[in-house]
Design an enzyme around this catalytic site. Structure first.
Site, mmCIF file in Angstrom:
data_model
loop_
_atom_site.group_PDB
_atom_site.id
_atom_site.type_symbol
_atom_site.label_atom_id
_atom_site.label_comp_id
_atom_site.label_asym_id
_atom_site.label_seq_id
_atom_site.Cartn_x
_atom_site.Cartn_y
_atom_site.Cartn_z
ATOM 1 N N THR A 1 1.156 -10.098 8.380
ATOM 2 C CA THR A 1 1.919 -8.593 8.433
ATOM 3 C C THR A 1 1.868 -8.149 9.737
ATOM 4 O O THR A 1 3.051 -7.774 10.435
ATOM 5 C CB THR A 1 1.414 -7.657 7.587
ATOM 6 N N THR B 1 -6.733 8.954 10.777
ATOM 7 C CA THR B 1 -5.627 9.957 10.581
ATOM 8 C C THR B 1 -5.883 10.232 9.039
ATOM 9 O O THR B 1 -6.049 9.170 8.386
ATOM 10 C CB THR B 1 -4.218 9.243 11.059
ATOM 11 N N TYR C 1 -7.435 -7.665 10.759
ATOM 12 C CA TYR C 1 -6.975 -6.200 10.865
ATOM 13 C C TYR C 1 -7.009 -6.190 12.368
ATOM 14 O O TYR C 1 -5.943 -5.955 13.152
ATOM 15 C CB TYR C 1 -7.537 -4.954 10.275
ATOM 16 N N THR D 1 0.939 -1.230 0.141
ATOM 17 C CA THR D 1 -0.120 0.110 -0.238
ATOM 18 C C THR D 1 0.636 1.200 0.111
ATOM 19 O O THR D 1 0.372 2.197 -0.337
ATOM 20 C CB THR D 1 -1.026 0.118 1.246
ATOM 21 N N TYR E 1 7.233 -9.735 24.929
ATOM 22 C CA TYR E 1 8.547 -9.462 24.707
ATOM 23 C C TYR E 1 9.230 -8.726 25.577
ATOM 24 O O TYR E 1 10.331 -8.741 26.118
ATOM 25 C CB TYR E 1 8.759 -9.054 23.294
#
Length: 319
Positions: free
Chosen positions: A92, A175, A145, A37, A159
């Site tokens: 992703t 945004t 998503y 994208t 982590y």
């Protein structure tokens, strides 16, 4: 001291603005993007800068480099793009987070996750504070998503707790601004392009559903402040504009600012589309040196309209 900073998704709409700002502040920036994208045109003006490096790479595969900080932005963010290949979107978010966290662990870099207000789903609490766990459909059309980003937040926390990785998590609310993809299917770009072309402006639902629109420069400022915040504050923190507008109000503002002849038409609301979205930004104000959005809707819309108008004058056409 100047830093070496890696930005995944750096050729995207938000990433390109972040690259620009961090270079302007004297840092060395490595931009990682697979152009799913993102677009080279967003960062072409930076290519001659000796402190900017562009690498074509997909974050679902490991990447090895020595850096001081990582901004993990890589992920398609508009419904049109993230639903186009939902498995790729989840990969992703999840594999990208694992690979970048592994890099941060090895290099002892500080890493910021660009999470999203979508983790709140269709909220039952309004406005949404960071303590709210959300109301998300785990098997719905938007889940690739929403749940991908929720899982990424969990990975970041784990982590940090298990491997002592220095993390920061922000939740980005709607945004907009220059360098948005004209065909990304988001409401601001949709309305502006339809208005500039004097086409009917399409509102899904009754137009009463609300969003809070944040100009990209305010987001970039919030991201940089979050990266520089005290070590024991890692979020998540909402970064958004708390001023709430209905879809109808947005459409009317765009028509007025573009002097468009467009009429408003209504279409059925897509599945799982949230009816309200508004950030509680009290935590950001408290922890990020009194951060709050400075650019309000009219000014931000005008800047964005000018950008899209220039694209059309340069011969942009729909694919």
């Amino acid at each position: 001291m100047n830093k070496r900073i890696l930005i995944t998704g750096g050729a995207g709409f938000i990433g390109s603005h972040l690259c620009e700002r961090l270079i302007k502040e004297g840092n060395e920036v490595i931009c990682l993007d697979n152009y799913f994208t993102g677009s080279k045109s967003n960062i072409v003006h930076l290519l001659d800068n000796p402190y900017f490096e562009l690498i074509r790479h997909d974050v679902t595969h490991p990447y090895f480099i020595e850096v001081d900080e990582i901004y993990n932005l890589a992920c398609p963010a508009s419904p049109v793009h993230y639903q186009y290949n939902s498995i790729k979107t989840i990969k992703t978010s999840v594999m990208g987070a694992i690979n970048m966290l592994g890099l941060a662990k090895r290099t002892k870099a500080k890493i910021l996750q660009a999470s999203t207000s979508e983790v709140y789903g269709d909220p039952l609490i309004h406005p949404q504070p960071e303590s709210y766990w959300g109301n998300v459909n785990p098997i719905g059309i938007r889940s690739c998503y929403d749940e991908g980003k929720r899982c990424a937040e969990s990975l970041f926390i784990n982590y940090h707790e298990q491997n002592d990785v220095a993390i920061k998590i922000i939740r980005i609310f709607n945004t907009y601004g220059p360098r948005m993809n004209p065909e990304d299917g988001r409401v601001v770009s949709n309305f502006i392009m339809q208005a500039l072309l004097n086409e009917d402006i399409t509102i899904f639902g009754d137009g009463k559903q609300t969003r809070s629109f944040q100009y990209v420069d305010d987001l970039v400022e919030g991201m940089i402040r979050m990266m520089g915040s005290r070590d024991d504050f890692y979020g998540p923190v909402n970064i958004g504009n708390p001023n709430e507008f209905s879809m109808l109000e947005l459409a009317e503002a765009v028509i007025r600012l573009t002097n468009s002849k467009s009429k408003i038409t209504y279409m059925p609301l897509p599945a799982d589309d949230p009816t309200q979205r508004q950030p509680d930004i009290s935590l950001a104000k408290k922890e990020l040196n009194n951060w709050e959005p400075k650019i309000q809707l009219e000014q931000g819309l005008q800047n964005t309209i000018n950008y899209f108008d220039n694209l059309l004058k340069q011969g942009w056409t729909r694919k």
